[in-house]
Design a protein around this motif. Structure first.
Motif, PDB file in Angstrom:
ATOM      1  N   GLU A 167       0.818  -1.215   0.000  1.00  0.00           N
ATOM      2  CA  GLU A 167       0.000   0.000   0.000  1.00  0.00           C
ATOM      3  C   GLU A 167       0.848   1.260   0.000  1.00  0.00           C
ATOM      4  O   GLU A 167       2.027   1.244   0.354  1.00  0.00           O
ATOM      5  N   ARG A 199       0.342   5.198   1.441  1.00  0.00           N
ATOM      6  CA  ARG A 199      -0.473   6.146   2.214  1.00  0.00           C
ATOM      7  C   ARG A 199      -0.147   7.572   1.778  1.00  0.00           C
ATOM      8  O   ARG A 199       1.019   7.984   1.811  1.00  0.00           O
ATOM      9  N   VAL A 237      -2.349  -0.443  -3.157  1.00  0.00           N
ATOM     10  CA  VAL A 237      -3.580   0.178  -2.690  1.00  0.00           C
ATOM     11  C   VAL A 237      -3.239   1.570  -2.160  1.00  0.00           C
ATOM     12  O   VAL A 237      -2.415   1.714  -1.248  1.00  0.00           O
ATOM     13  N   LYS A 274      -4.143   4.876  -0.059  1.00  0.00           N
ATOM     14  CA  LYS A 274      -4.978   5.144   1.099  1.00  0.00           C
ATOM     15  C   LYS A 274      -4.810   6.592   1.554  1.00  0.00           C
ATOM     16  O   LYS A 274      -3.708   7.134   1.551  1.00  0.00           O
ATOM     17  N   GLN A 307      -9.788   4.462   0.053  1.00  0.00           N
ATOM     18  CA  GLN A 307      -8.703   3.737  -0.589  1.00  0.00           C
ATOM     19  C   GLN A 307      -9.066   3.380  -2.025  1.00  0.00           C
ATOM     20  O   GLN A 307     -10.236   3.345  -2.397  1.00  0.00           O
TER      21      GLN A 307
END
Length: 807
Positions: free
Chosen positions: A735, A737, A785, A787, A792
């Motif tokens: 992921e 962020r 992913v 976020k 998300q």
């Protein structure tokens, strides 16, 4: 609005170089890319520094005399280390472990002194070149500056109505420093070139060229050992050799040579070419008897560079530098700060005034310094990058492996300078070779180990001069464990499977093998280190003893956890070594778990003991939060809360490099405002103070934006720059962020070109702390992913595919 990932090189390259001089008077207010001053430097910490990743220059910009400190990344004292210096040290381990088993910490400390070897060697100053000018009156309209995006320094001033201009850069493309000197009046340029050095050297002149040949000491005692007999030892048959050549190329005027200077009289314009080479030929080669031909290399570099005109050299330099520097753009919103010289700007900022572009400037200066100091294979940036004027520099200007050398490279991957990580990765390969012998002779273990200090000779042994060093720093042995994490980090960002298979994994495995054999069981069957220390800190036992040696040091186990997890992940990725992976998994499950103390803090020691210094600058036991990855608010909230309590107990006042680390820790705790508070404190103005070390004063920033530990250590610059990225983007292989620790004061802005794990390049525009536009470019292809808060978005991209969308 998201801009292109890189500025156009075409536009920059066709602009006349003279445009850089026009920009002296056209600087935008509160420049985010330029340092400038209205007077020459008086102290090293006011100089403007240049570097091509090997040669470094610190420019004072004086009017009558311009002093320029010169360095070369490969010029160190010493010669290849003897890794067998204490071949039976490991035989003391049973007695140390027995003392710890009996809780006799005083005896354990005294016995640990037998597990010490020699000190590291020191990074050397090559010398000072002097440009001496014939000015009869005082200057007017003085201005000197450093343009980060051009890696170009300029000085302009007027004397008697004549404008004098100097331009300086160090070319990586042509391996030479180039200085252009101009006067606005024909025949008004008069100067000579001189040289001096703290090393042994001889001078000679040959027409327009001044030639310097010399050699470094074969031994230098660390400065922190104080006054000692014969601390700097020279031998004409030992030590690294060097050659420096200085050539004047002129269009008019007359050249005059003496025994120790070359001069130019009645000229209008001239170019000075500087070429430097050393005999260093690798960590395991004697530089006096097996060294490179430094004279031939310096001569070849000079011949090639001086055959080219200034503009062609500068264009090649600019193209090379901007290939790296222009990858990242940061805008933190509108600034209303005054346009001031950099030192005055810092002083104003220290009063709490707003200057968002100074915050950007400090970040980009960190990237600039890494490009300038880390492009020599297997020779990483040291404690001072490549800029050092002292023959016994602070802490030997070496590689301090209990934080400082690693902190230098925290921004390499995430700030899109992966190529600058290579010198450190190559160095790890070197130190693993001496480290195999250190592991065996000092610790009776397999694999490889490195300890508190190292140097260009890849020294891996614990330091202390065979019993003279403080146990709390000299005997720490987790340097290899920490260094190995850089191998996995480089893979996670680059996705380079060949690197992982052929270079990284064997070294990761070796570091893990050492840890596996070093661990022993405590009384409850948990695996711990014994003996262990926590870098530079001391504990207080219930009976009042202040010691350093213990079992189950939290920082030891944190680094071993990370090492095991990364080696396991590398093994899984490569689908290899299943049996060894199983060993690591079993050991990982048996490691003594983290403990939360009675104050709610993360314990630094096996027992819930007090620290001798509760506000100690090191926070090594928080390694799992940063730069490690196994503590986080999301995955381990209780441990994250304990790290927060620990940081609050320590307080915010600390040294420069420590402040850089703490900003990253607060960013990982997703507390942008606390991270920003400390970022501001990192930029607190500190007056030049030479080599005086002061832990009490707290860190900050010198006038030229060098980090003040104090004294100068470059790790704070690199740690602070890395922390800016950590506030804007955090990532794992699964992921990314966006804006995870964005402070309130950076409510509006944009960033382009940051890197995320998985080899993604990230651009974000945000308003009111919320992303509005996002652009993701995948270099090698893959899924991730994105976020932000509770929102998300999953992405799967092909190699070299870019997606751009409103968030």
């Amino acid at each position: 609005m998201i801009k292109p990932f890189a500025y156009s090189l075409k536009i920059a390259s066709v602009l006349p170089v003279l445009f850089s001089l026009v920009s002296v008077n056209l600087l935008s207010s509160q420049s985010a890319h330029t340092l400038w001053f209205d007077r020459p430097a008086e102290h090293f910490e006011e100089t403007l520094v240049l570097g091509n990743g090997k040669a470094g220059a610190s420019i004072f910009g004086g009017v009558a005399t311009d002093s320029i400190y010169l360095n070369d990344a490969t010029l160190w004292s010493g010669e290849p280390v003897d890794p067998y210096m204490n071949p039976e040290a490991y035989k003391n381990l049973p007695a140390i472990r027995e003392a710890l088993k009996n809780e006799n910490y005083k005896l354990a400390d005294s016995l640990q002194s037998k597990l010490q070897g020699s000190f590291s060697q020191s990074y050397m100053p090559l010398g000072t070149v002097y440009l001496n000018f014939e000015h009869k009156n005082q200057p007017q309209s003085y201005h000197r500056q450093l343009e980060l995006e051009k890696a170009l320094s300029t000085v302009t001033y007027k004397v008697d109505g004549v404008t004098f201009t100097r331009e300086y850069f160090i070319s990586h493309a042509d391996q030479a420093m180039v200085i252009r000197l101009k006067s606005s009046k024909k025949g008004a340029l008069n100067f000579n070139i001189g040289f001096n050095s703290l090393l042994k050297y001889e001078l000679a002149t040959n027409g327009p060229t001044l030639e310097v040949n010399g050699y470094a000491p074969y031994h230098v005692e660390p400065s922190y050992r104080g006054k000692m007999p014969n601390p700097v030892q020279f031998d004409p048959n030992r030590g690294t050799r060097f050659t420096s050549l200085f050539r004047i190329k002129h269009t008019d005027g007359k050249l005059i040579g003496t025994d120790n200077t070359v001069a130019l009289k009645d000229a209008t314009e001239a170019v000075v070419y500087v070429s430097i080479a050393t005999s260093f030929n690798g960590f395991d080669k004697n530089p006096a008897t097996e060294g490179l031909d430094h004279k031939a290399m310096a001569s070849s570099q000079l011949s090639k560079a001086s055959s080219k005109p200034f503009d062609a050299l500068f264009e090649a330099h600019l193209k090379d530098h901007q290939k790296y520097f222009n990858r990242v753009h940061l805008d933190l919103g509108k600034s209303t700060a005054e346009d001031l010289p950099t030192d005055e700007r810092l002083k104003r900022y220290a009063k709490g005034e707003e200057d968002k572009n100074l915050e950007v400037l400090y970040f980009q200066y960190g990237r600039y310094l890494l490009i300038s100091s880390s492009r020599t294979p297997n020779v990483p940036a040291n404690l001072q990058g490549i800029w050092n004027p002292y023959i016994r520099p602070p802490w030997s200007s070496n590689y301090t492996l209990n934080i400082n050398a690693e902190e230098n490279y925290w921004l390499a991957e995430n700030a899109n300078l992966s190529e600058m990580h290579q010198p450190m990765l190559g160095f790890i390969e070197n130190i693993a070779q001496t480290g195999k012998i250190t592991a065996k002779t000092f610790y009776g273990a397999g694999g490889w180990a490195a300890c508190h200090n190292s140097d260009i000779w890849a020294m891996s042994n614990p330091v202390g001069d065979f019993g003279q060093g403080g146990i709390n720093w000299a005997n720490w042995n987790m340097g290899g464990t920490w260094l190995s994490s850089h191998l996995w980090e480089h893979y996670t960002f680059s996705q380079d499977l060949d690197f992982l298979k052929n270079r990284a994994y064997p070294l990761l495995k070796g570091a893990a093998e050492f840890c596996l054999e070093w661990l022993v069981e405590d009384k409850d069957g948990n695996l711990v280190t014994s003996p262990g220390t926590s870098p530079e800190n001391k504990f207080i036992t219930p009976d009042g003893y202040q010691g350093a040696t213990l079992y189950g040091s939290t920082s030891d186990l944190a680094m071993i956890r990370e090492c095991f997890q990364q080696t396991i992940a590398a093994s899984e990725t490569l689908k290899t070594d299943a049996a060894f992976r199983t060993q690591l998994e079993k050991a990982l499950a048996k490691l003594y778990p983290y403990q939360v103390g009675k104050k709610g803090n993360l314990q630094e020691w096996y027992h819930d003991w007090e620290d001798v210094d509760p506000k100690h600058r090191h926070q090594s036991h928080l390694y799992g939060l940063y730069p490690g990855h196994h503590i986080s608010p999301e995955k381990t909230p209780e441990l994250a809360d304990a790290t927060r309590t620990t940081l609050n107990i320590k307080g915010d006042e600390t040294t420069g490099w420590s402040k850089g680390w703490r900003i990253n820790l607060w960013a990982r705790l997703l507390d942008g405002n606390r991270a920003y508070k400390q970022y501001r404190e990192l930029l607190r103005y500190v007056a030049p103070d030479g080599v005086r070390a002061s832990y009490e004063k707290g860190g900050g920033t010198y006038p030229n934006l060098f980090d003040a530990h104090p004294p100068f250590q470059i790790d704070g610059n690199f740690g602070g720059a890395a922390a800016v990225v950590e506030m804007l983007v955090q990532s794992t292989l699964q992921e990314i962020r966006l804006l995870p620790a964005l402070p309130d004061v950076w409510a509006n802005g944009s960033v382009e070109g940051l890197k995320a794990r998985g080899n993604f390049e990230v651009a974000i525009t945000w308003n009111n702390k919320v992303p509005t536009q996002v652009k993701i470019h995948s270099v090698t292809g893959g899924s991730t992913v994105l976020k932000h808060g509770t929102k998300q978005k999953k992405l799967t991209l092909k190699p070299n595919e870019t997606v751009e969308f409103n968030w």
